[in-house]
Design an enzyme around this catalytic site. Sequence first.
Site, PDB file in Angstrom:
ATOM      1  N   ILE A 204       5.663   9.919   5.383  1.00 40.57           N
ATOM      2  CA  ILE A 204       4.573  10.728   5.935  1.00 40.57           C
ATOM      3  C   ILE A 204       4.985  11.378   7.258  1.00 40.57           C
ATOM      4  CG2 ILE A 204       3.408   8.950   7.320  1.00 40.57           C
ATOM      5  CD1 ILE A 204       0.777   9.887   5.995  1.00 40.57           C
TER       6      ILE A 204
ATOM      7  N   HIS B 204      11.199  -1.749   2.078  1.00 37.64           N
ATOM      8  CA  HIS B 204      11.428  -0.343   1.740  1.00 37.64           C
ATOM      9  C   HIS B 204      12.776   0.108   2.258  1.00 37.64           C
ATOM     10  CE1 HIS B 204       9.213  -0.569   5.569  1.00 37.64           C
ATOM     11  NE2 HIS B 204       9.925   0.484   5.955  1.00 37.64           N
TER      12      HIS B 204
ATOM     13  N   HIS C 230      14.746   3.358   3.535  1.00 32.05           N
ATOM     14  CA  HIS C 230      14.677   4.750   3.986  1.00 32.05           C
ATOM     15  C   HIS C 230      15.908   5.468   3.441  1.00 32.05           C
ATOM     16  CE1 HIS C 230      11.680   4.164   7.367  1.00 32.05           C
ATOM     17  NE2 HIS C 230      12.109   2.928   7.240  1.00 32.05           N
TER      18      HIS C 230
HETATM   19  P1  5GP Z   1       9.471   0.964   9.003  1.00 33.82           P
HETATM   20  O1  5GP Z   1       9.479   1.202  10.488  1.00 33.82           O
HETATM   21  O2  5GP Z   1       8.498  -0.112   8.609  1.00 33.82           O
HETATM   22  O3  5GP Z   1      10.866   0.712   8.470  1.00 33.82           O
HETATM   23  O4  5GP Z   1       9.055   2.333   8.363  1.00 33.82           O
HETATM   24  C1  5GP Z   1       7.810   2.585   7.837  1.00 33.82           C
HETATM   25  C2  5GP Z   1       7.794   4.041   7.431  1.00 33.82           C
HETATM   26  O5  5GP Z   1       6.661   4.271   6.617  1.00 33.82           O
HETATM   27  C3  5GP Z   1       7.702   5.033   8.605  1.00 33.82           C
HETATM   28  O6  5GP Z   1       8.805   5.932   8.568  1.00 33.82           O
HETATM   29  C4  5GP Z   1       6.354   5.725   8.389  1.00 33.82           C
HETATM   30  O7  5GP Z   1       6.389   7.100   8.742  1.00 33.82           O
HETATM   31  C5  5GP Z   1       6.104   5.517   6.904  1.00 33.82           C
HETATM   32  N1  5GP Z   1       4.692   5.431   6.537  1.00 33.82           N
HETATM   33  C6  5GP Z   1       3.760   4.648   7.144  1.00 33.82           C
HETATM   34  N2  5GP Z   1       2.565   4.794   6.536  1.00 33.82           N
HETATM   35  C7  5GP Z   1       2.758   5.669   5.518  1.00 33.82           C
HETATM   36  C8  5GP Z   1       1.896   6.232   4.525  1.00 33.82           C
HETATM   37  O8  5GP Z   1       0.698   5.933   4.453  1.00 33.82           O
HETATM   38  N3  5GP Z   1       2.438   7.110   3.648  1.00 33.82           N
HETATM   39  C9  5GP Z   1       3.766   7.447   3.697  1.00 33.82           C
HETATM   40  N4  5GP Z   1       4.192   8.327   2.780  1.00 33.82           N
HETATM   41  N5  5GP Z   1       4.604   6.949   4.619  1.00 33.82           N
HETATM   42  C10 5GP Z   1       4.113   6.060   5.517  1.00 33.82           C
END
Ligand code: 5GP
Length: 120
Positions: free
Chosen positions: A32, A101, A103
């Site tokens: 997002i 997840h 990236h």
């Molecule tokens: P983390 O920091 O946990 O590795 O990354 C989480 C990622 O999820 C972030 O890059 C953030 O932008 C993305 N993200 C968080 N909420 C949502 C959402 O509701 N939809 C989408 N498509 N991405 C999300």
Amino acid sequence: MPSDCVFCKIANKEMESEIVYEDSDVVAFKDISPAAPVHLLVVPRKHISTHQEVLEEDAYLLGKIHMVINELARAFQIEEDGYRVIVNCGKHSGQVVYHLHFHLLGGKPLTDSLAEGRGA
Ligand code: 5GP
Ligand code: ZN
């Protein structure tokens, strides 16, 4: 599955997202808040909260995720120039969403610093 998990909701289509790939085990969708021209999140449908929670029985699933990442890199035409795959795990990594997840980032030269404040 925790009822408040955003990525479980996205995988179950209870929440909007731009899904770019899905099968019975894996879902991929656009981040997002993209940090690069291509920024996808590849997740298992199974709720695994962090990389530390991966079990031996998840080995096939993890292998499949990497095959999906390769397929997506080709589909988004970043396989030749290269790309980065990142998994954040826990507090120091800055993990925000506690559903495992991967990236997938590409489409421009990425910073060569893997971590801010590099150096032991
Ligand atoms: P983390 O920091 O946990 O590795 O990354 C989480 C990622 O999820 C972030 O890059 C953030 O932008 C993305 N993200 C968080 N909420 C949502 C959402 O509701 N939809 C989408 N498509 N991405 C999300
Ligand atoms: Zn989840």
